[in-house]
Structures are given as C-alpha cells and as structure tokens.
Design an enzyme around this catalytic site. Structure first.
Site, PDB file in Angstrom:
ATOM      1  N   LYS A  20       0.830  -1.209   0.000  1.00  0.00           N
ATOM      2  CA  LYS A  20       0.000   0.000   0.000  1.00  0.00           C
ATOM      3  C   LYS A  20       0.861   1.255   0.000  1.00  0.00           C
ATOM      4  O   LYS A  20       0.513   2.257  -0.622  1.00  0.00           O
ATOM      5  CB  LYS A  20      -0.910   0.025   1.228  1.00  0.00           C
ATOM      6  CG  LYS A  20      -2.022  -0.996   1.231  1.00  0.00           C
ATOM      7  CD  LYS A  20      -3.023  -0.750   2.347  1.00  0.00           C
ATOM      8  CE  LYS A  20      -2.398  -0.659   3.717  1.00  0.00           C
ATOM      9  NZ  LYS A  20      -1.704  -1.917   4.123  1.00  0.00           N
ATOM     10  N   PRO A 194     -11.657 -13.700  -2.344  1.00  0.00           N
ATOM     11  CA  PRO A 194     -11.154 -12.932  -1.199  1.00  0.00           C
ATOM     12  C   PRO A 194     -11.245 -11.422  -1.419  1.00  0.00           C
ATOM     13  O   PRO A 194     -11.550 -10.678  -0.476  1.00  0.00           O
ATOM     14  CB  PRO A 194      -9.694 -13.400  -1.091  1.00  0.00           C
ATOM     15  CG  PRO A 194      -9.700 -14.774  -1.671  1.00  0.00           C
ATOM     16  CD  PRO A 194     -10.670 -14.704  -2.811  1.00  0.00           C
ATOM     17  N   GLY A 361      22.412   0.535  13.820  1.00  0.00           N
ATOM     18  CA  GLY A 361      21.983  -0.546  14.695  1.00  0.00           C
ATOM     19  C   GLY A 361      22.141  -0.152  16.152  1.00  0.00           C
ATOM     20  O   GLY A 361      22.713   0.892  16.473  1.00  0.00           O
ATOM     21  N   CYS A 388      26.192   5.651  10.784  1.00  0.00           N
ATOM     22  CA  CYS A 388      25.808   5.791  12.194  1.00  0.00           C
ATOM     23  C   CYS A 388      26.569   4.771  13.058  1.00  0.00           C
ATOM     24  O   CYS A 388      27.727   4.985  13.370  1.00  0.00           O
ATOM     25  CB  CYS A 388      24.299   5.659  12.351  1.00  0.00           C
ATOM     26  SG  CYS A 388      23.692   6.264  13.953  1.00  0.00           S
ATOM     27  N   HIS A 516      22.544   9.550   8.633  1.00  0.00           N
ATOM     28  CA  HIS A 516      21.942   8.530   7.760  1.00  0.00           C
ATOM     29  C   HIS A 516      21.725   9.102   6.354  1.00  0.00           C
ATOM     30  O   HIS A 516      20.608   9.517   6.005  1.00  0.00           O
ATOM     31  CB  HIS A 516      20.616   8.046   8.338  1.00  0.00           C
ATOM     32  CG  HIS A 516      20.757   7.224   9.565  1.00  0.00           C
ATOM     33  ND1 HIS A 516      20.890   5.848   9.523  1.00  0.00           N
ATOM     34  CD2 HIS A 516      20.792   7.571  10.879  1.00  0.00           C
ATOM     35  CE1 HIS A 516      20.994   5.383  10.758  1.00  0.00           C
ATOM     36  NE2 HIS A 516      20.945   6.403  11.601  1.00  0.00           N
ATOM     37  N   GLU A 518      21.355   7.643   3.641  1.00  0.00           N
ATOM     38  CA  GLU A 518      20.421   6.851   2.833  1.00  0.00           C
ATOM     39  C   GLU A 518      19.029   7.462   2.778  1.00  0.00           C
ATOM     40  O   GLU A 518      18.287   7.255   1.808  1.00  0.00           O
ATOM     41  CB  GLU A 518      20.349   5.413   3.365  1.00  0.00           C
ATOM     42  CG  GLU A 518      19.742   5.240   4.750  1.00  0.00           C
ATOM     43  CD  GLU A 518      20.745   5.315   5.881  1.00  0.00           C
ATOM     44  OE1 GLU A 518      20.445   4.783   6.975  1.00  0.00           O
ATOM     45  OE2 GLU A 518      21.821   5.910   5.684  1.00  0.00           O
TER      46      GLU A 518
END
Length: 544
Positions: A20, A194, A361, A388, A516, A518
């Site tokens: 979605k 469905p 992380g 990071c 970050h 990205e």
C-alpha cells in the site's frame, strides 16, 4: 476551516504487506508529474506513538524526517517516489490519536463528556487529516490507512474517512483499495472471492471503493477483471492490475497503463491531467539495460538484523541501487549477519565484494563481528561505508587496531571500557524515556576541505538526518588523528564529530558518517556519498 485539497484514501484487503505504501507513493508521483501539488500521510493503527521503539526485525526500518519524526518505512517510499520531504504531520498512529484525546480530557476540554471512539477518536483523526491539508496547501492529500480492512484496531480510521466522505463534496474524495488475488495451483486459476469479501467488508464500514488495484504475481485474465468489476461494484476501467515487478519504480508506469491518472482526474474534477514520465521511463529503461552479468557489482551489507528480511535496511538498499544505476551498473547485494563472523565464518569471503556497507543498529549482538569486518576492509583496501553505528564501530576498530587502544569500545556496549572512544552524548545523559528522545532530524555538518566526503558532496557545508544517542568522544580526537584517522566532518560549533575517514593515499574509500545519508537518496538524484562509494567499488572491481 476552508478546505481546498482533494483526498485519496488508500486501503488494503485480504492480507498485509501487499505494498500500500508503494502504491500510495506511486499515485503521488503520477499526480505530481501531472502538475499537481501532492502531500502524503500514513495512518498506522498500532498503539505505539511511533515506530521508534519497535523491533526493526519485526517492523522494518525506522525512517526519519527532516524535522525529527521517527516514522514507518513507507514514508521513505513517499519521499523517494515524490522526490520531496515528508514531515511530522505525515505520520499518524492510534497511539498519537489516543494521547491527544486523553490529554484534552485531562485538561477538561470535553466539559465532562463521556469519551468514546465515536465521535472523539474519529474527530481527532479527521482533525489530523484536515490540518495536514491546510498546512501543506496541497491539491491532493493521499492518506494511506495501515493494516487491512477488518483489523479491529483500524476501524476508527475507516469510520473517520467514511465521515469525511459524507461531509465533503462528492468530488473531494476518492477511495483506492489494494487487494490480493489468490492463485490456486491445483486449479490453475486466480480466485477473486477474497477480494470480493474484502470489498464487501469495506462497504459495510460505509466506504465504497472507486478504484481497485488487483494485486497479483500473475497476469490477470479478462474474466477475472470482469468478475471483480461486477461483484465489487466498480467500473471495469477502474479495476487496475497491480502485478509483482522486479523493480518497484516500474509500478507507477504499470498503473498508468490503466490510465489511473485520468480516472482520478475525472473523479476529483481535475481536467486533462497528463503525467510527464520521461525521466521515469528513462530510469526504468536504465535498470532493465543493466540486468546482465557484465553490469553486476557485488556489495555486502554487514549487519545484525537479518532475522526477518531486508526491510530493516530498505533505504540503504535503495540508495545503493540509485548510485549503481547512475553508473549503469546493477548492484548485487548480499546480506551478511555479523554474528556469522563471530561463529567462525571465513571473513576472507569479503574479498569477493567490491565494497562493504555497515548500516545503523543498536545493542551488543553481532558487534564484534562487525568490528572484525571493518578491520578486514581497512587492512585489505576494500571500499567501506559506515552509517551511524557503522561509523562508531569504525572509530572503535581504528582505536583498537591502529592506535593501540586495545580495550577501546563504545559505552553503549561496555559502560566500563577503559577507552570510551564512543560515548553517550551530553544531551542524552539525563534522558530516561526511549521514544523520540534521540538526536533526531536534520543537522548541519562542515566538511574538511581535503576530505573524500568534501570531494563527494562538492560543497563545504551539508545537512543530513540523524538518529543516535552516542557520539565520537572528543577526548580521543587528537590521539586517533595522530595515527591517521581523518576527522572529515564536524558540527558548525566543532563539538560533534560527524565524519571519520582514512586519507585517500591510505585507503581508496573508507568513510564513516554519524548520520543517515540513505534517507536523502532518490532514484533520480542519488546521494553523493553512495555515488562516491560505488565509484570506488567499481574501481576495485576493475582492478581485480
């Protein structure tokens, strides 16, 4: 409040994870390329205030906005597809809604009323949607409702959009429903039942879909499209196939083969909409043209959250793709769990990769394996990009193995370390709550004139998004610089180390950043650091 914006509500049925978010982003891209101003927001039914405290292995990446919101990964799709930033008001959860309502109740704003889902929760949801429309001044606000129709926690959102559809003029709202068609191998057919049930349930909530996106891994036969149209009460032209594709950036083009922009324009009163898809077509053609062995470049992502798939690092993966496509190359990305190195996996396997990325992380698990991988990259001239946590552990590795501080560590992992090269930020010392309390959002960074990063960005000052509690300990700046670590980027007040590197004559590309990057990469505008990393990786590949 005078509302000028039109609204598209995107719901999903049969099962979750159908896409979605990508569908919403694709609709936004198509409408924006047709000349409209678009704003996209996500309504998540969970009771968490935001995804910031959720396990990434379960929920996927936490995407961070310029203004410091910790959001669902779908908002990354919005930014990449629309090439525009989202904000805090783009992200709404049941947790936020209930927080707002209970705060108002405690203040006495409801004058003794009994607080109920209807009208108090639904009113708050509508307030969020309408406020976003007013603040964004968008021509169209796309509202994605998380989860699937029938989820008990999502009922208040469906009721809110039902009310909005009744309260606003008929040409102000449009409902798009994404639903799975199930393939039965035994009978070799796609089953529409469905989807019929999903739409029937949606209509029981009072929301009638105007467009159905039929999600499937297979080509949909004409009779199945006819059946969906007939039993779901939508015109045949408004049943649009949404097939699985190898490259998600094909999805807007697929939607437009069904003339979805024209359908939306008819319903919302926008005449003669015609998307300009030249750049997007060129991008998709580039991706198709590099699907061959000669164009491949192998990149390893070494991390700790591969238990449940790669959604944890989805922005990193997309940023690598964007940069590789810029060089007409196809990135082949392998995910390596850093715990494997701790368990005896041969680290020399990293030699087969053109470059290695260590993403963000938290926590102890797999940390020593990451440090071993960083050390191997540093000593074997393998292009390295640390993001990071990947920057912090690069500093730890350098301190241990290049500067002789054998017990160096981050206090996140070892609070008693003799050499706390990475330590808790001063601003975080008194923070007790977890959610939304890190250093979040966009901050400036000044680049060292002779650094690799400066050559990548092509400018002296940059702004990047952050999400961290720990930082490079300034007590060790001078000590590590003596052994060759380059402090390549600092905050404007020079108090916070943002980038560490090795000099170009010492290593082809060894860069660790506290932020970050990205999050700012776009398919049509790859991030400079990822471009620099891929360029170095290609040079390594060519030398080999």
């Amino acid at each position: 409040m005078t509302i000028k914006s039109k609204f598209i509500f995107v719901t999903g049925g049969v099962c979750s994870s159908l896409g979605k978010g990508i569908a919403s982003a694709s609709l936004g891209m198509l409408l924006k390329s047709s000349g409209l101003k678009i704003f996209v927001m996500k309504m998540d039914p969970y009771l968490n205030v935001d995804p910031g405290t959720m396990n990434p292995a379960q929920h996927g990446e936490v995407f961070v906005s310029d203004d410091g919101a910790e959001t669902d990964l779908d908002l990354g799709h919005y930014e990449r597809m629309l090439n525009q930033p989202i904000t805090k008001i783009s992200s709404v959860s049941s947790g936020q809604i209930y927080n707002e309502v209970t705060k108002k109740e405690r203040k006495g704003d409801f004058l003794g009323e009994t607080i109920q889902i209807i009208p108090h929760i639904t009113n708050e949801i509508k307030i969020k949607i309408l406020a976003a429309a007013e603040k964004s001044n968008a021509d169209v606000v796309i509202v994605e409702i998380g989860g699937t129709v029938g989820d008990i926690e999502g009922e208040s959102f469906l009721e809110a959009i039902r009310q909005l559809r009744d309260e606003l003029p008929a040409d102000f709202t449009l409902s798009v429903h994404l639903s799975l068609l199930i393939y039965l191998e035994s009978s070799d057919e796609l089953k529409t039942k469905p989807t019929q049930h999903s739409v029937a349930l949606l209509r029981k909530y009072g929301v009638r879909p105007d467009i159905i996106l039929a999600r499937t891994d297979r080509e949909i036969p004409e009779n199945a499209l006819n059946k969906i149209s007939k039993f779901c009460g939508v015109p045949k032209k408004a049943v649009i196939p949404a097939p699985t594709v190898k490259n998600i950036y094909e999805i807007p083009l697929n939607f437009q083969t069904g003339k979805i922009v024209e359908l939306i324009g008819e319903k919302l009163g926008f005449n003669n909409l015609k998307p300009d898809l030249n750049q997007w077509n060129n991008l998709v053609e580039t991706v198709k043209s590099v699907q061959n062995p000669e164009s491949q470049i192998k990149i390893a992502i070494v991390g700790k959250y591969f238990d449940k798939g790669a959604d944890v690092y989805i922005s990193v993966v997309e940023a690598l793709k964007h940069a590789a496509w810029n060089f007409k190359r196809n990135p082949v990305i392998d995910f390596i769990n850093s715990e494997n190195f701790e368990a005896g996996f041969n680290i020399c396997n990293l030699l087969k990769y053109a470059g290695v990325v260590v993403p963000g992380g938290f926590g102890k698990r797999g940390t020593e394996g990451i440090i071993d991988a960083i050390s191997f990259c540093r000593k074997n001239a393998i292009p390295y990009l640390g993001l990071c946590f990947g920057m912090q552990l690069a500093a730890v590795e350098f301190a241990r193995n290049a500067a002789g501080l054998n017990e160096a560590h981050t206090t996140e992992i070892n609070p008693e370390t003799k050499y706390p090269v990475i330590d808790l930020m001063l601003s975080q010392k008194q923070v007790n709550k977890k959610g939304g309390t890190m250093r979040l959002g966009k901050y400036a960074c000044c680049l060292n004139e002779k650094s690799i990063s400066r050559s990548c960005y092509g400018k002296d000052t940059i702004e990047e998004r952050h999400r961290h509690r720990y930082e490079f300990n300034n007590q060790y700046r001078e000590a590590l610089e003596k052994f060759g670590l380059v402090i390549a980027g600092v905050s404007p007040d020079k108090k916070l180390v943002e980038i560490v590197e090795l000099a170009k004559d010492e290593h082809p590309f060894f860069v660790g950043v506290q932020f970050h990057p990205e999050f700012l990469s776009r398919p049509l505008n790859p991030h400079p650091l990822f471009k620099g990393f891929i360029k170095a990786a290609l040079e390594r590949k060519n030398k080999k």
